[in-house]
Design a protein around this motif. Structure first.
Motif, short mmCIF file in Angstrom:
data_model
loop_
_atom_site.label_atom_id
_atom_site.label_comp_id
_atom_site.label_asym_id
_atom_site.label_seq_id
_atom_site.Cartn_x
_atom_site.Cartn_y
_atom_site.Cartn_z
N ASP A 58 53.20 18.83 83.96
CA ASP A 58 54.42 19.60 84.16
C ASP A 58 54.55 20.90 83.20
N ALA A 59 54.70 22.15 83.85
CA ALA A 59 55.06 23.27 82.94
C ALA A 59 55.78 23.17 81.94
N GLU A 60 57.03 22.43 81.97
CA GLU A 60 58.11 22.51 80.79
C GLU A 60 57.52 21.51 79.50
N ILE A 61 56.64 20.61 79.93
CA ILE A 61 56.21 19.61 79.08
C ILE A 61 55.04 20.62 78.38
N LEU A 62 54.33 21.06 79.15
CA LEU A 62 52.93 22.02 78.30
C LEU A 62 53.91 23.04 77.38
N GLU A 63 54.86 23.59 77.82
CA GLU A 63 55.65 24.77 77.06
C GLU A 63 56.37 24.34 75.87
N GLN A 64 56.84 22.92 75.77
CA GLN A 64 57.11 22.35 74.75
C GLN A 64 56.31 22.17 73.80
N PHE A 65 55.03 21.60 74.11
CA PHE A 65 53.88 21.07 73.31
C PHE A 65 53.24 22.51 72.51
N ARG A 66 53.09 23.39 73.58
CA ARG A 66 52.51 24.64 73.00
C ARG A 66 53.58 25.53 71.97
N ALA A 67 54.81 25.33 72.22
CA ALA A 67 55.82 25.99 71.29
C ALA A 67 55.52 25.25 70.15
#
Length: 87
Positions: A58-67
């Motif tokens: 999920d995009a929001e999961i990736l966004e959290q990890f990338r952040a």
């Protein structure tokens, strides 16, 4: 068209070095400090145990990890390892 590098003359080099040594805000690096820059560039060697795969997350999961910055893929791997450990 490439530009030709123009090196300073011996006299100019001596003047540059003298000016650098006279600047207390720009002291030359110590041998130990220079060693830090002589190490091999790039990432440290990996474990050799990882396998490249394609996975949809999920995009929001990736966004959290990338952040969280560099190493986010390793943190995903650690989170999956933790999930397996507690199952």
């Amino acid at each position: 068209m490439s530009k030709k590098l123009i090196r300073p003359t011996d006299i100019e080099e001596a003047q540059i070095n003298a000016a650098a040594l006279a600047d207390p805000d720009n002291l030359p690096l110590t041998d130990d400090e220079l060693q830090q820059f002589r190490r091999a560039p790039g990432r440290p060697p990996g474990s050799g145990k990882k396998e490249q795969v394609t996975i949809r997350i999920d995009a929001e999961i990736l966004e959290q990890f990338r952040a969280t910055g560099n190493g986010w893929q390793t943190r995903i791997n650690d989170a999956l390892r933790d999930w397996i450990k507690h199952r």
